[in-house]
Design a protein around this motif. Structure first.
Motif, mmCIF file in Angstrom:
data_model
loop_
_atom_site.group_PDB
_atom_site.id
_atom_site.type_symbol
_atom_site.label_atom_id
_atom_site.label_comp_id
_atom_site.label_asym_id
_atom_site.label_seq_id
_atom_site.Cartn_x
_atom_site.Cartn_y
_atom_site.Cartn_z
ATOM 1 N N ASN A 145 -14.558 -9.721 -10.441
ATOM 2 C CA ASN A 145 -13.422 -8.824 -10.652
ATOM 3 C C ASN A 145 -13.312 -8.463 -12.125
ATOM 4 O O ASN A 145 -13.792 -9.194 -12.997
ATOM 5 C CB ASN A 145 -12.120 -9.531 -10.256
ATOM 6 N N ALA A 180 -12.244 -11.549 0.717
ATOM 7 C CA ALA A 180 -11.342 -12.582 0.194
ATOM 8 C C ALA A 180 -11.760 -13.902 0.830
ATOM 9 O O ALA A 180 -11.999 -13.969 2.044
ATOM 10 C CB ALA A 180 -9.896 -12.249 0.542
ATOM 11 N N LYS A 220 -11.061 -1.129 -7.635
ATOM 12 C CA LYS A 220 -10.748 -2.536 -7.323
ATOM 13 C C LYS A 220 -9.777 -3.091 -8.362
ATOM 14 O O LYS A 220 -8.767 -3.718 -8.033
ATOM 15 C CB LYS A 220 -12.056 -3.352 -7.283
ATOM 16 N N ASN A 242 -6.020 -5.314 -8.828
ATOM 17 C CA ASN A 242 -6.022 -6.621 -9.492
ATOM 18 C C ASN A 242 -5.161 -6.634 -10.757
ATOM 19 O O ASN A 242 -4.509 -7.628 -11.059
ATOM 20 C CB ASN A 242 -7.452 -7.048 -9.880
ATOM 21 N N LEU A 271 0.300 -11.053 -2.025
ATOM 22 C CA LEU A 271 0.091 -9.602 -2.126
ATOM 23 C C LEU A 271 1.156 -8.848 -1.325
ATOM 24 O O LEU A 271 1.776 -7.894 -1.804
ATOM 25 C CB LEU A 271 -1.296 -9.249 -1.569
ATOM 26 N N ARG A 274 -3.696 2.698 -2.601
ATOM 27 C CA ARG A 274 -4.247 1.444 -3.161
ATOM 28 C C ARG A 274 -3.250 0.299 -2.977
ATOM 29 O O ARG A 274 -3.627 -0.818 -2.629
ATOM 30 C CB ARG A 274 -4.613 1.649 -4.643
ATOM 31 N N HIS A 328 -1.605 -13.297 1.240
ATOM 32 C CA HIS A 328 -2.729 -13.951 0.561
ATOM 33 C C HIS A 328 -2.379 -14.176 -0.906
ATOM 34 O O HIS A 328 -1.854 -13.288 -1.579
ATOM 35 C CB HIS A 328 -3.972 -13.053 0.695
ATOM 36 N N THR A 344 -3.433 -14.325 -4.649
ATOM 37 C CA THR A 344 -4.554 -13.770 -5.420
ATOM 38 C C THR A 344 -5.352 -14.910 -6.060
ATOM 39 O O THR A 344 -4.857 -16.034 -6.215
ATOM 40 C CB THR A 344 -4.073 -12.834 -6.545
ATOM 41 N N SER A 345 -6.573 -14.585 -6.472
ATOM 42 C CA SER A 345 -7.408 -15.610 -7.102
ATOM 43 C C SER A 345 -6.763 -16.101 -8.403
ATOM 44 O O SER A 345 -6.907 -17.272 -8.767
ATOM 45 C CB SER A 345 -8.825 -15.082 -7.342
HETATM 46 C C1 LIG Z 1 -6.540 -10.216 -3.817
HETATM 47 C C2 LIG Z 1 -8.012 -9.991 -3.743
HETATM 48 C C3 LIG Z 1 -8.657 -10.852 -2.688
HETATM 49 C C4 LIG Z 1 -8.207 -8.559 -3.285
HETATM 50 O O1 LIG Z 1 -7.453 -7.668 -4.033
HETATM 51 C C5 LIG Z 1 -8.639 -10.251 -5.069
HETATM 52 O O2 LIG Z 1 -9.445 -9.495 -5.567
HETATM 53 C C6 LIG Z 1 -8.238 -11.448 -5.842
HETATM 54 O O3 LIG Z 1 -7.632 -12.361 -5.275
HETATM 55 O O4 LIG Z 1 -8.536 -11.508 -7.045
#
Ligand SMILES: CC(C)(CO)C(=O)C(=O)O
Ligand SMILES: NC(=O)C1=CN([C@@H]2O[C@H](COP(=O)(O)OP(=O)(O)OC[C@H]3O[C@@H](n4cnc5c(N)ncnc54)[C@H](OP(=O)(O)O)[C@@H]3O)[C@@H](O)[C@H]2O)C=CC1
Length: 327
Positions: A104, A149, A206, A210, A224, A262, A272, A274-275
């Motif tokens: 990312n 993910a 992307k 993020n 999210l 987006r 979820h 995020t990372s």
């Molecule tokens: C949230 C996700 C899985 C997709 O946007 C992502 O890229 C992240 O967690 O850094």
């Protein structure tokens, strides 16, 4: 193909396991208890439908010198870990080895083979001492945008949540034979692997999500879905994304989707974490420099005000700093 995954964590492990299961000769570089579990039991992936498979790589190791030369090296470590491993990568190279950046954020090579007034500019937020640039020959590099993910749920076990797409692109936009071979290997393993001639546009699309969702989630603990559904945080995300869009457009990027599309895409990923939130919760350093620091730097370079991104960048940096002090 001989493929080495450097950093067989959530994404690298998912990628590596499916490549093993499709018959590629895969080496996994990992460490600690996760490596020990892979060496003992193989690498287990649990798929989104609940089924699971175990993959046994050719080799799983933490020792770069133990790995023979590879056709493809996939960097699936966090962006902030690349400079630490870059000097060891030469052990994995033969003359034609490709290096795929499956991460990312803005990659360190962003302005390489770029053209225009910023051609060759090195971003200090990503590669301050040039360690990465000096150890990864730019002609080896293939850009990649990661859409799946996944999470390491216990040592040696990766849970895949959703997504199958790894978008690829030569950084000069050419459609080379090597990138087609790589795309074929990924497709054979069950992934979507479109090859694009504007990989930087894909990177921005992307990153667009993020840059907003990752810092907001890191600071608030929200998922999210929650960030997108609460009107004030949705508006904050929108403001951050507008700033990023202005910079990207000044750099020649044309977004083919709207900001609302987006945000809706991020919302659909669901509850979820995020990372970046996962990193904060685990007390690990975050990818804040690749995701926001580089954009702050690009804002200065293109004379674009970034007040919302600056505020979130400073807050996540402070969170990392005080987190470290607490430990
Ligand atoms: C949230 C996700 C899985 C997709 O946007 C992502 O890229 C992240 O967690 O850094
Ligand atoms: N997870 C996700 O859902 C998504 C992630 N991404 C991006 O993909 C990239 C990879 O992320 P992710 O898979 O989540 O990260 P992980 O932390 O799960 O995986 C990276 C792995 O590399 C290991 N590692 C780091 N340095 C070394 C080293 N020197 N030697 C051996 N092993 C090492 C880490 O070990 P250790 O834990 O000990 O540091 C970890 O197991 C990031 O850029 C991320 O932003 C993109 C989309 C979604």
């Amino acid at each position: 193909m001989k493929i080495c995954i450097v950093g067989a964590g959530a994404i690298g492990g998912y990628l590596g396991a499916k490549l093993v299961l499709s018959g590629e000769e895969v080496t996994l570089i990992a460490r600690g208890s996760h490596l020990e579990a892979i060496q003992k039991n193989g690498l287990k992936i649990i798929l989104a439908d609940g089924s699971s498979q175990v993959a046994n790589p050719v080799l799983a190791t933490s020792d770069f010198t133990a790995v023979e030369s590879q056709d493809v090296v996939i960097l699936a470590i966090k962006a902030n870990s690349v400079s630490a491993i870059a000097p060891s990568l030469h052990h994995l190279y033969h003359e034609q080895t490709m290096v795929v950046t499956a991460q990312n954020g803005i990659p360190w090579w962003y302005f390489c083979k770029h053209g225009g007034e910023y051609k060759g500019t090195r971003l200090n937020s990503l590669d301050p001492d040039g360690i990465i640039e000096n150890n990864i020959d730019i002609d080896r590099v293939i850009g990649c945008v990661v859409y799946p993910a996944a999470e390491i749920v216990e040592p040696g076990v990766i849970q895949h949540l959703e997504g199958e797409r790894f978008t690829l692109g030569e950084i000069d936009g050419s459609k080379t034979e090597r990138i087609q071979l790589l795309a074929q290997a990924l497709k054979k393993a069950g992934f979507k692997a479109p090859v694009r001639n504007q990989i930087r546009t894909e990177i921005w699309i992307k990153l667009w999500g993020n840059i907003a969702f990752n810092p907001i989630s890191a600071l608030t603990g929200a998922t999210l879905e929650a960030i997108a559904q609460y009107s004030h945080s949705r508006e904050l995300a929108r403001q951050m994304m507008l700033e990023a869009q202005t910079i990207a457009e000044k750099l020649g990027v044309k977004f083919g989707i709207s900001l609302e599309q987006r945000i809706n895409g991020a919302e659909k990923v669901g509850a979820h974490k995020t990372s970046m939130l996962q990193d904060i919760e685990a007390g690990r350093p975050t990818e804040i420099e690749a995701i926001a620091g580089a954009v702050v730097e690009l804002g200065k370079l293109t004379q674009t005000p970034t007040p919302h991104i600056d505020a979130l960048y400073a807050s996540v940096k402070l969170l990392e700093l005080t987190g470290k002090q607490r430990r």
